[in-house]
Design a protein around this motif. Structure first.
Motif, PDB file in Angstrom:
ATOM      1  N   THR A 176     -23.132   8.072 -24.754  1.00 54.84           N
ATOM      2  CA  THR A 176     -23.851   7.519 -25.544  1.00 54.84           C
ATOM      3  C   THR A 176     -24.873   6.495 -24.676  1.00 54.84           C
ATOM      4  N   LEU A 177     -24.530   5.891 -23.621  1.00 50.47           N
ATOM      5  CA  LEU A 177     -24.796   4.974 -22.901  1.00 50.47           C
ATOM      6  C   LEU A 177     -25.751   5.280 -21.859  1.00 50.47           C
ATOM      7  N   SER A 178     -25.684   6.558 -21.358  1.00 50.92           N
ATOM      8  CA  SER A 178     -26.128   7.015 -20.077  1.00 50.92           C
ATOM      9  C   SER A 178     -27.649   7.816 -20.302  1.00 50.92           C
ATOM     10  N   ALA A 179     -28.536   7.715 -19.454  1.00 50.09           N
ATOM     11  CA  ALA A 179     -29.757   8.299 -19.374  1.00 50.09           C
ATOM     12  C   ALA A 179     -29.568   9.987 -18.963  1.00 50.09           C
ATOM     13  N   ASP A 180     -30.677  10.534 -19.617  1.00 51.14           N
ATOM     14  CA  ASP A 180     -30.603  12.059 -19.624  1.00 51.14           C
ATOM     15  C   ASP A 180     -30.816  12.188 -17.966  1.00 51.14           C
ATOM     16  N   ALA A 181     -30.094  13.191 -17.552  1.00 46.52           N
ATOM     17  CA  ALA A 181     -30.127  13.744 -16.081  1.00 46.52           C
ATOM     18  C   ALA A 181     -29.840  12.650 -15.226  1.00 46.52           C
ATOM     19  N   SER A 182     -29.019  11.611 -15.501  1.00 47.74           N
ATOM     20  CA  SER A 182     -28.600  10.609 -14.695  1.00 47.74           C
ATOM     21  C   SER A 182     -27.152  10.923 -13.849  1.00 47.74           C
ATOM     22  N   ALA A 183     -26.989  10.447 -12.725  1.00 49.73           N
ATOM     23  CA  ALA A 183     -25.413  10.531 -12.206  1.00 49.73           C
ATOM     24  C   ALA A 183     -24.564  10.191 -13.220  1.00 49.73           C
ATOM     25  N   GLU A 184     -24.798   9.084 -13.976  1.00 50.22           N
ATOM     26  CA  GLU A 184     -23.742   8.443 -15.010  1.00 50.22           C
ATOM     27  C   GLU A 184     -23.539   9.501 -15.930  1.00 50.22           C
ATOM     28  N   ALA A 211     -20.087  11.162 -17.135  1.00 49.94           N
ATOM     29  CA  ALA A 211     -19.460  11.245 -18.509  1.00 49.94           C
ATOM     30  C   ALA A 211     -19.431  12.759 -18.902  1.00 49.94           C
ATOM     31  N   HIS A 212     -20.032  13.392 -18.924  1.00 47.64           N
ATOM     32  CA  HIS A 212     -19.628  15.135 -19.126  1.00 47.64           C
ATOM     33  C   HIS A 212     -18.433  15.434 -18.282  1.00 47.64           C
ATOM     34  N   PHE A 213     -18.267  15.068 -17.009  1.00 45.18           N
ATOM     35  CA  PHE A 213     -17.194  15.254 -16.367  1.00 45.18           C
ATOM     36  C   PHE A 213     -16.030  15.026 -17.040  1.00 45.18           C
ATOM     37  N   PHE A 214     -15.931  13.868 -17.303  1.00 40.36           N
ATOM     38  CA  PHE A 214     -14.752  13.072 -18.039  1.00 40.36           C
ATOM     39  C   PHE A 214     -14.392  13.701 -19.328  1.00 40.36           C
ATOM     40  N   LEU A 248     -17.405  21.710 -17.698  1.00 43.40           N
ATOM     41  CA  LEU A 248     -17.328  21.353 -16.222  1.00 43.40           C
ATOM     42  C   LEU A 248     -17.963  22.463 -15.633  1.00 43.40           C
ATOM     43  N   LYS A 249     -18.324  23.480 -15.827  1.00 45.35           N
ATOM     44  CA  LYS A 249     -18.990  24.514 -15.131  1.00 45.35           C
ATOM     45  C   LYS A 249     -20.493  24.234 -15.084  1.00 45.35           C
ATOM     46  N   ALA A 250     -21.036  23.653 -16.030  1.00 46.71           N
ATOM     47  CA  ALA A 250     -22.443  23.284 -16.050  1.00 46.71           C
ATOM     48  C   ALA A 250     -22.902  22.053 -15.369  1.00 46.71           C
ATOM     49  N   LEU A 251     -21.899  21.263 -14.709  1.00 47.89           N
ATOM     50  CA  LEU A 251     -22.011  20.024 -14.256  1.00 47.89           C
ATOM     51  C   LEU A 251     -22.870  20.372 -13.023  1.00 47.89           C
ATOM     52  N   LEU A 300     -22.771  13.817  -8.683  1.00 47.69           N
ATOM     53  CA  LEU A 300     -21.375  13.168  -8.689  1.00 47.69           C
ATOM     54  C   LEU A 300     -21.062  12.646  -7.415  1.00 47.69           C
ATOM     55  N   PRO A 301     -20.272  11.212  -7.268  1.00 48.38           N
ATOM     56  CA  PRO A 301     -19.880  10.908  -6.293  1.00 48.38           C
ATOM     57  C   PRO A 301     -18.821  11.771  -5.397  1.00 48.38           C
ATOM     58  N   GLU A 302     -19.018  11.701  -4.104  1.00 51.85           N
ATOM     59  CA  GLU A 302     -17.895  12.395  -3.209  1.00 51.85           C
ATOM     60  C   GLU A 302     -16.467  12.139  -3.759  1.00 51.85           C
ATOM     61  N   ARG A 303     -16.054  11.013  -4.209  1.00 54.22           N
ATOM     62  CA  ARG A 303     -14.826  10.551  -4.673  1.00 54.22           C
ATOM     63  C   ARG A 303     -14.394  11.470  -5.877  1.00 54.22           C
ATOM     64  N   ASP A 304     -15.355  11.872  -6.745  1.00 54.68           N
ATOM     65  CA  ASP A 304     -15.097  12.943  -7.981  1.00 54.68           C
ATOM     66  C   ASP A 304     -15.070  14.121  -7.450  1.00 54.68           C
ATOM     67  N   LEU A 305     -15.379  14.668  -6.609  1.00 54.25           N
ATOM     68  CA  LEU A 305     -15.348  16.257  -6.328  1.00 54.25           C
ATOM     69  C   LEU A 305     -14.013  16.705  -6.134  1.00 54.25           C
ATOM     70  N   PRO A 306     -13.185  16.178  -5.335  1.00 55.21           N
ATOM     71  CA  PRO A 306     -11.654  16.703  -5.365  1.00 55.21           C
ATOM     72  C   PRO A 306     -10.968  16.586  -6.860  1.00 55.21           C
ATOM     73  N   LEU A 307     -11.334  15.654  -7.560  1.00 50.18           N
ATOM     74  CA  LEU A 307     -10.713  15.679  -8.811  1.00 50.18           C
ATOM     75  C   LEU A 307     -11.308  16.726  -9.721  1.00 50.18           C
ATOM     76  N   LEU A 308     -12.350  16.750  -9.655  1.00 54.93           N
ATOM     77  CA  LEU A 308     -13.122  17.978 -10.413  1.00 54.93           C
ATOM     78  C   LEU A 308     -12.631  19.256 -10.017  1.00 54.93           C
ATOM     79  N   ASN A 309     -12.500  19.717  -8.798  1.00 53.59           N
ATOM     80  CA  ASN A 309     -11.968  20.964  -8.366  1.00 53.59           C
ATOM     81  C   ASN A 309     -10.643  21.184  -8.873  1.00 53.59           C
ATOM     82  N   ALA A 310      -9.772  20.009  -8.606  1.00 53.13           N
ATOM     83  CA  ALA A 310      -8.385  20.144  -9.168  1.00 53.13           C
ATOM     84  C   ALA A 310      -8.397  20.359 -10.572  1.00 53.13           C
ATOM     85  N   THR A 311      -9.442  19.661 -11.448  1.00 52.50           N
ATOM     86  CA  THR A 311      -9.104  20.114 -12.809  1.00 52.50           C
ATOM     87  C   THR A 311      -9.322  21.570 -13.233  1.00 52.50           C
TER      88      THR A 311
END
Length: 397
Positions: A288-296, A300-303, A321-324, A329-340
Protein backbone atom coordinates in the motif's frame (compact mmCIF):
# COMPACT_ATOMS: atom_id res chain seq x y z
CA UNK A 1 14.28 30.58 19.46
CA UNK A 2 13.18 29.22 22.84
CA UNK A 3 9.58 29.85 23.77
CA UNK A 4 8.77 33.51 24.61
CA UNK A 5 7.53 32.86 28.16
CA UNK A 6 10.58 30.82 29.05
CA UNK A 7 12.86 33.46 27.60
CA UNK A 8 11.04 36.16 29.58
CA UNK A 9 11.52 34.21 32.80
CA UNK A 10 15.21 33.75 32.08
CA UNK A 11 15.66 37.46 31.43
CA UNK A 12 14.41 38.13 34.93
CA UNK A 13 16.57 35.48 36.57
CA UNK A 14 19.80 35.68 34.64
CA UNK A 15 22.38 38.38 34.16
CA UNK A 16 22.31 40.37 30.95
CA UNK A 17 25.20 38.50 29.35
CA UNK A 18 23.44 35.12 29.68
CA UNK A 19 20.16 36.56 28.39
CA UNK A 20 21.98 37.91 25.35
CA UNK A 21 23.42 34.45 24.74
CA UNK A 22 19.89 33.06 24.54
CA UNK A 23 18.77 35.69 22.08
CA UNK A 24 21.65 35.81 19.61
CA UNK A 25 22.72 32.98 17.27
CA UNK A 26 26.37 33.94 17.93
CA UNK A 27 26.59 35.42 21.43
CA UNK A 28 29.15 38.03 22.33
CA UNK A 29 31.70 37.21 25.05
CA UNK A 30 30.15 37.25 28.50
CA UNK A 31 30.86 39.87 31.10
CA UNK A 32 32.29 38.79 34.42
CA UNK A 33 28.99 39.14 36.35
CA UNK A 34 26.60 36.33 37.27
CA UNK A 35 26.92 33.08 39.18
CA UNK A 36 28.17 29.99 37.28
CA UNK A 37 25.08 27.98 38.21
CA UNK A 38 22.87 30.69 36.68
CA UNK A 39 24.72 30.48 33.38
CA UNK A 40 24.44 26.71 33.38
CA UNK A 41 20.69 27.07 33.84
CA UNK A 42 20.69 29.27 30.74
CA UNK A 43 22.57 26.57 28.85
CA UNK A 44 20.09 23.94 29.95
CA UNK A 45 17.18 26.12 28.83
CA UNK A 46 18.70 26.43 25.37
CA UNK A 47 19.29 22.68 25.19
CA UNK A 48 15.70 22.02 26.23
CA UNK A 49 14.71 24.16 23.27
CA UNK A 50 16.70 21.79 21.05
CA UNK A 51 14.62 18.90 22.41
CA UNK A 52 11.53 20.79 21.28
CA UNK A 53 12.83 21.36 17.76
CA UNK A 54 14.25 24.87 18.15
CA UNK A 55 16.77 25.07 15.30
CA UNK A 56 17.99 28.51 16.38
CA UNK A 57 18.86 27.12 19.80
CA UNK A 58 20.70 24.25 18.13
CA UNK A 59 22.71 26.71 16.07
CA UNK A 60 23.71 28.90 18.99
CA UNK A 61 24.30 26.55 21.89
CA UNK A 62 27.91 25.72 20.98
CA UNK A 63 28.75 29.42 21.12
CA UNK A 64 26.95 29.67 24.46
CA UNK A 65 28.98 26.76 25.85
CA UNK A 66 32.15 28.56 24.84
CA UNK A 67 30.93 31.80 26.40
CA UNK A 68 30.09 30.14 29.69
CA UNK A 69 33.52 28.51 29.77
CA UNK A 70 35.16 31.90 29.37
CA UNK A 71 33.06 33.25 32.23
CA UNK A 72 34.09 30.33 34.44
CA UNK A 73 37.76 31.16 33.82
CA UNK A 74 37.18 34.84 34.60
CA UNK A 75 35.27 34.13 37.83
CA UNK A 76 36.78 34.95 41.22
CA UNK A 77 38.10 31.82 42.94
CA UNK A 78 35.77 32.44 45.88
CA UNK A 79 32.66 31.57 43.83
CA UNK A 80 33.65 27.91 43.73
CA UNK A 81 33.11 27.47 47.45
CA UNK A 82 29.39 27.58 46.68
CA UNK A 83 28.26 23.96 46.21
CA UNK A 84 25.78 25.03 43.51
CA UNK A 85 28.62 26.40 41.44
CA UNK A 86 30.72 23.27 41.93
CA UNK A 87 27.82 21.13 40.78
CA UNK A 88 27.31 23.49 37.84
CA UNK A 89 30.79 22.65 36.59
CA UNK A 90 29.89 18.95 36.47
CA UNK A 91 26.62 19.73 34.67
CA UNK A 92 28.51 21.97 32.28
CA UNK A 93 30.95 19.17 31.45
CA UNK A 94 28.16 16.66 30.85
CA UNK A 95 26.28 19.19 28.72
CA UNK A 96 29.11 19.55 26.22
CA UNK A 97 31.62 21.71 28.09
CA UNK A 98 35.31 21.44 27.26
CA UNK A 99 37.33 19.38 29.79
CA UNK A 100 40.55 21.21 28.95
CA UNK A 101 38.89 24.44 30.08
CA UNK A 102 37.52 22.90 33.27
CA UNK A 103 40.99 21.60 34.15
CA UNK A 104 42.12 25.23 34.37
CA UNK A 105 39.67 25.98 37.18
CA UNK A 106 40.93 26.04 40.82
CA UNK A 107 40.06 22.45 41.72
CA UNK A 108 41.28 22.90 45.31
CA UNK A 109 38.74 25.70 45.82
CA UNK A 110 35.82 23.78 44.37
CA UNK A 111 33.06 22.50 46.65
CA UNK A 112 32.02 19.38 44.73
CA UNK A 113 32.02 15.60 45.22
CA UNK A 114 35.32 14.32 43.86
CA UNK A 115 33.74 11.21 42.34
CA UNK A 116 31.33 13.31 40.33
CA UNK A 117 33.94 15.79 39.15
CA UNK A 118 36.60 13.23 38.24
CA UNK A 119 34.02 10.84 36.79
CA UNK A 120 32.60 13.57 34.56
CA UNK A 121 36.06 14.54 33.32
CA UNK A 122 36.93 10.89 32.63
CA UNK A 123 33.66 10.39 30.75
CA UNK A 124 33.99 13.38 28.43
CA UNK A 125 37.65 12.54 27.78
CA UNK A 126 36.68 9.03 26.69
CA UNK A 127 38.15 7.11 29.61
CA UNK A 128 35.11 4.88 29.95
CA UNK A 129 36.49 2.28 32.37
CA UNK A 130 37.68 4.95 34.78
CA UNK A 131 34.38 6.80 34.53
CA UNK A 132 32.43 3.60 35.26
CA UNK A 133 34.55 2.92 38.32
CA UNK A 134 34.12 6.46 39.66
CA UNK A 135 30.38 6.77 38.99
CA UNK A 136 29.10 3.22 39.52
CA UNK A 137 28.10 3.74 43.16
CA UNK A 138 26.54 7.18 42.73
CA UNK A 139 22.78 7.08 43.35
CA UNK A 140 21.26 9.80 41.16
CA UNK A 141 18.18 10.20 43.34
CA UNK A 142 20.29 11.10 46.37
CA UNK A 143 21.78 14.25 44.79
CA UNK A 144 20.07 17.40 43.47
CA UNK A 145 17.82 16.53 40.52
CA UNK A 146 19.55 18.87 38.06
CA UNK A 147 22.83 17.05 38.61
CA UNK A 148 21.29 13.66 39.32
CA UNK A 149 19.51 13.52 35.98
CA UNK A 150 22.70 14.31 34.09
CA UNK A 151 24.69 11.70 36.02
CA UNK A 152 21.97 9.08 35.50
CA UNK A 153 22.05 9.71 31.75
CA UNK A 154 25.82 9.21 31.69
CA UNK A 155 25.52 6.04 33.78
CA UNK A 156 22.99 4.73 31.27
CA UNK A 157 25.53 5.22 28.49
CA UNK A 158 28.43 3.78 30.49
CA UNK A 159 26.66 0.55 31.48
CA UNK A 160 24.65 -0.06 28.29
CA UNK A 161 26.98 -2.80 27.06
CA UNK A 162 28.12 -4.36 30.30
CA UNK A 163 25.03 -4.19 32.53
CA UNK A 164 21.96 -3.48 30.42
CA UNK A 165 19.49 -3.84 33.29
CA UNK A 166 21.38 -1.26 35.36
CA UNK A 167 21.60 1.04 32.34
CA UNK A 168 17.83 0.85 31.86
CA UNK A 169 17.30 1.60 35.55
CA UNK A 170 19.54 4.67 35.37
CA UNK A 171 17.89 5.94 32.20
CA UNK A 172 14.55 5.63 33.99
CA UNK A 173 16.05 7.77 36.77
CA UNK A 174 17.20 10.37 34.24
CA UNK A 175 13.70 10.62 32.77
CA UNK A 176 12.07 10.94 36.16
CA UNK A 177 14.55 13.47 37.57
CA UNK A 178 14.51 15.85 34.60
CA UNK A 179 11.19 15.51 32.76
CA UNK A 180 10.58 17.81 29.80
CA UNK A 181 14.29 18.40 29.18
CA UNK A 182 16.95 17.38 26.70
CA UNK A 183 18.13 14.89 29.33
CA UNK A 184 14.78 13.09 29.22
CA UNK A 185 14.79 13.22 25.42
CA UNK A 186 18.27 11.69 25.29
CA UNK A 187 17.34 9.06 27.89
CA UNK A 188 14.35 7.99 25.80
CA UNK A 189 16.54 7.70 22.71
CA UNK A 190 19.08 5.52 24.47
CA UNK A 191 16.68 3.43 26.50
CA UNK A 192 14.47 2.33 23.61
CA UNK A 193 17.30 0.37 22.01
CA UNK A 194 18.15 -1.39 25.27
CA UNK A 195 14.52 -2.25 25.92
CA UNK A 196 14.21 -3.57 22.38
CA UNK A 197 17.23 -5.79 22.90
CA UNK A 198 15.61 -7.05 26.11
CA UNK A 199 12.45 -7.77 24.05
CA UNK A 200 10.19 -5.94 26.49
CA UNK A 201 7.48 -4.98 24.02
CA UNK A 202 5.21 -3.16 26.48
CA UNK A 203 7.98 -0.83 27.63
CA UNK A 204 9.24 -0.44 24.07
CA UNK A 205 5.78 0.74 23.08
CA UNK A 206 5.51 3.01 26.13
CA UNK A 207 8.84 4.73 25.41
CA UNK A 208 8.00 5.16 21.75
CA UNK A 209 4.65 6.80 22.48
CA UNK A 210 6.23 8.99 25.18
CA UNK A 211 8.81 10.22 22.70
CA UNK A 212 6.16 10.91 20.08
CA UNK A 213 4.02 12.86 22.53
CA UNK A 214 6.80 15.07 23.84
CA UNK A 215 9.75 15.13 21.43
CA UNK A 216 8.63 14.26 17.92
CA UNK A 217 9.99 17.65 16.76
CA UNK A 218 13.37 17.24 18.45
CA UNK A 219 16.48 18.01 16.44
CA UNK A 220 17.55 14.46 17.30
CA UNK A 221 14.30 12.71 16.32
CA UNK A 222 16.05 10.99 13.41
CA UNK A 223 18.41 9.27 15.84
CA UNK A 224 15.44 8.11 17.90
CA UNK A 225 13.75 6.50 14.90
CA UNK A 226 17.01 4.84 13.92
CA UNK A 227 17.23 3.27 17.36
CA UNK A 228 13.53 2.40 17.24
CA UNK A 229 13.90 0.55 13.95
CA UNK A 230 17.02 -1.27 15.13
CA UNK A 231 15.31 -2.36 18.34
CA UNK A 232 12.23 -3.44 16.45
CA UNK A 233 13.87 -5.45 13.71
CA UNK A 234 16.89 -6.98 15.44
CA UNK A 235 14.65 -8.69 17.97
CA UNK A 236 11.41 -10.66 17.84
CA UNK A 237 9.31 -7.66 18.89
CA UNK A 238 7.67 -7.33 15.47
CA UNK A 239 7.22 -11.07 14.83
CA UNK A 240 4.09 -11.74 16.88
CA UNK A 241 1.02 -11.33 14.70
CA UNK A 242 -1.14 -10.65 17.78
CA UNK A 243 0.55 -7.31 18.35
CA UNK A 244 1.02 -6.33 14.73
CA UNK A 245 -1.77 -3.74 15.00
CA UNK A 246 0.18 -2.03 17.78
CA UNK A 247 3.28 -1.99 15.56
CA UNK A 248 1.22 -0.35 12.83
CA UNK A 249 0.05 2.36 15.26
CA UNK A 250 3.66 3.20 16.16
CA UNK A 251 4.82 3.21 12.55
CA UNK A 252 2.04 5.59 11.56
CA UNK A 253 3.98 8.29 13.40
CA UNK A 254 6.89 8.32 10.95
CA UNK A 255 7.14 9.36 7.33
CA UNK A 256 5.87 7.19 4.47
CA UNK A 257 9.29 6.29 3.10
CA UNK A 258 10.60 5.17 6.48
CA UNK A 259 7.47 3.14 7.12
CA UNK A 260 7.92 1.37 3.80
CA UNK A 261 11.54 0.49 4.62
CA UNK A 262 10.56 -0.87 8.00
CA UNK A 263 7.69 -2.97 6.70
CA UNK A 264 10.02 -4.54 4.14
CA UNK A 265 12.60 -5.28 6.83
CA UNK A 266 9.94 -6.76 9.11
CA UNK A 267 8.54 -8.88 6.27
CA UNK A 268 11.96 -10.29 5.42
CA UNK A 269 12.87 -10.91 9.03
CA UNK A 270 9.58 -12.71 9.60
CA UNK A 271 9.99 -14.78 6.46
CA UNK A 272 13.45 -16.12 7.25
CA UNK A 273 12.23 -16.94 10.76
CA UNK A 274 9.18 -18.76 9.48
CA UNK A 275 6.59 -16.26 10.73
CA UNK A 276 4.42 -16.33 7.62
CA UNK A 277 1.44 -14.48 9.12
CA UNK A 278 3.62 -11.47 9.93
CA UNK A 279 5.38 -11.78 6.56
CA UNK A 280 2.04 -11.39 4.86
CA UNK A 281 0.81 -8.54 7.08
CA UNK A 282 4.01 -6.56 6.59
CA UNK A 283 4.16 -7.33 2.87
CA UNK A 284 0.62 -6.09 2.36
CA UNK A 285 1.39 -2.89 4.27
CA UNK A 286 4.44 -2.36 2.08
CA UNK A 287 2.30 -2.85 -1.03
CA UNK A 288 0.00 0.00 0.00
CA UNK A 289 2.99 2.32 0.52
CA UNK A 290 5.09 1.48 -2.53
CA UNK A 291 4.92 3.11 -5.96
CA UNK A 292 3.86 1.24 -9.07
CA UNK A 293 6.68 -0.59 -10.88
CA UNK A 294 9.16 0.30 -8.12
CA UNK A 295 11.74 -2.04 -6.64
CA UNK A 296 9.93 -1.72 -3.30
CA UNK A 297 6.69 -2.88 -4.93
CA UNK A 298 8.42 -5.99 -6.33
CA UNK A 299 9.88 -6.83 -2.94
CA UNK A 300 6.47 -6.39 -1.28
CA UNK A 301 4.97 -8.80 -3.86
CA UNK A 302 7.81 -11.21 -3.16
CA UNK A 303 7.10 -11.32 0.58
CA UNK A 304 3.33 -11.51 0.16
CA UNK A 305 3.65 -14.18 -2.53
CA UNK A 306 5.98 -16.25 -0.36
CA UNK A 307 3.58 -16.08 2.58
CA UNK A 308 0.70 -17.16 0.35
CA UNK A 309 2.46 -20.05 -1.39
CA UNK A 310 3.67 -21.49 1.92
CA UNK A 311 0.31 -21.21 3.67
CA UNK A 312 -3.21 -21.45 2.26
CA UNK A 313 -3.07 -19.78 -1.15
CA UNK A 314 -0.61 -21.95 -3.03
CA UNK A 315 -1.70 -21.28 -6.60
CA UNK A 316 -2.14 -17.53 -6.16
CA UNK A 317 1.12 -17.23 -4.25
CA UNK A 318 3.10 -19.19 -6.83
CA UNK A 319 1.66 -17.07 -9.62
CA UNK A 320 2.65 -13.92 -7.71
CA UNK A 321 6.21 -15.18 -7.31
CA UNK A 322 6.53 -16.20 -10.95
CA UNK A 323 5.29 -12.77 -12.08
CA UNK A 324 8.05 -10.92 -10.22
CA UNK A 325 10.49 -8.78 -12.15
CA UNK A 326 13.68 -10.31 -10.78
CA UNK A 327 15.78 -7.47 -12.18
CA UNK A 328 14.22 -5.14 -9.59
CA UNK A 329 15.01 -7.34 -6.61
CA UNK A 330 18.25 -6.82 -4.68
CA UNK A 331 20.87 -9.54 -5.08
CA UNK A 332 20.44 -10.61 -1.48
CA UNK A 333 16.79 -11.53 -2.12
CA UNK A 334 17.34 -13.72 -5.17
CA UNK A 335 18.65 -16.84 -3.38
CA UNK A 336 15.75 -16.59 -0.95
CA UNK A 337 13.28 -16.26 -3.81
CA UNK A 338 14.80 -19.27 -5.59
CA UNK A 339 14.65 -21.33 -2.41
CA UNK A 340 11.02 -20.39 -1.82
CA UNK A 341 9.91 -21.27 -5.36
CA UNK A 342 11.81 -24.55 -5.29
CA UNK A 343 10.31 -25.47 -1.94
CA UNK A 344 6.82 -24.71 -3.21
CA UNK A 345 7.39 -26.88 -6.29
CA UNK A 346 8.81 -29.73 -4.22
CA UNK A 347 5.83 -29.73 -1.89
CA UNK A 348 3.50 -30.26 -4.86
CA UNK A 349 5.76 -32.80 -6.61
CA UNK A 350 3.64 -35.88 -7.53
CA UNK A 351 4.49 -39.40 -6.41
CA UNK A 352 6.24 -41.57 -8.98
CA UNK A 353 3.50 -43.52 -10.82
CA UNK A 354 3.50 -47.32 -10.49
CA UNK A 355 2.35 -50.05 -12.88
CA UNK A 356 -1.30 -50.86 -13.40
CA UNK A 357 -0.79 -54.20 -11.66
CA UNK A 358 0.36 -52.60 -8.43
CA UNK A 359 -1.80 -49.50 -8.57
CA UNK A 360 -4.40 -50.89 -6.17
CA UNK A 361 -1.94 -52.52 -3.78
CA UNK A 362 -0.86 -50.68 -0.63
CA UNK A 363 2.84 -49.96 -0.47
CA UNK A 364 4.98 -52.30 1.60
CA UNK A 365 6.24 -49.34 3.62
CA UNK A 366 4.73 -45.88 4.20
CA UNK A 367 5.05 -43.67 1.15
CA UNK A 368 7.71 -41.01 1.54
CA UNK A 369 7.97 -37.76 -0.36
CA UNK A 370 11.49 -37.10 -1.59
CA UNK A 371 12.33 -33.73 -0.07
CA UNK A 372 16.06 -33.89 -0.69
CA UNK A 373 16.04 -30.93 -3.04
CA UNK A 374 13.76 -28.86 -0.82
CA UNK A 375 15.98 -29.63 2.17
CA UNK A 376 18.90 -28.22 0.24
CA UNK A 377 16.93 -25.12 -0.63
CA UNK A 378 15.97 -24.68 3.02
CA UNK A 379 19.63 -24.87 3.94
CA UNK A 380 20.34 -22.11 1.46
CA UNK A 381 17.49 -20.10 2.91
CA UNK A 382 18.95 -20.41 6.39
CA UNK A 383 22.11 -18.73 5.15
CA UNK A 384 19.95 -15.72 4.40
CA UNK A 385 19.54 -15.13 8.11
CA UNK A 386 23.02 -13.71 8.25
CA UNK A 387 22.12 -11.09 5.69
CA UNK A 388 19.38 -9.68 7.88
CA UNK A 389 21.92 -8.07 10.19
CA UNK A 390 23.59 -6.32 7.25
CA UNK A 391 20.22 -5.15 6.01
CA UNK A 392 19.27 -3.55 9.30
CA UNK A 393 22.68 -1.89 9.74
CA UNK A 394 22.27 0.10 6.58
CA UNK A 395 18.79 1.35 7.33
CA UNK A 396 18.21 4.96 8.42
CA UNK A 397 14.56 6.05 8.59
Amino acid sequence: MIRPLLRAALLVLLPFAAARALADPAPAPASTSGEPYELVRALQAVQDGIANGDTAAHGSHIALIRQIGEKFLAADASVWSNAQNGQAVVIYLLSGGAPQLVRKLPRDKMNVDGRLFDGAVAYVEGRQDEARELLKDVKPRTIPSGLGGQVALVQGALFARTEASLAIERLDDARLLLPGTLVEEAALRREILLVGQAEDFDKFEFLTLAYIRHYRNSIYAGDFWQRFSTGLTQSSLALDERRFARIVTMLEQIDRGSRLKLYLVIARSAMVRGRMAVTRLAGERALTLSADASAERERAHFFRGASRVLTDEYDGGLAELKALDRSKLPERDLPLLNATVQLALDVRKPFASGSAATADKPPATPARLDLASSTATLARARKELGELELLTRDRRP
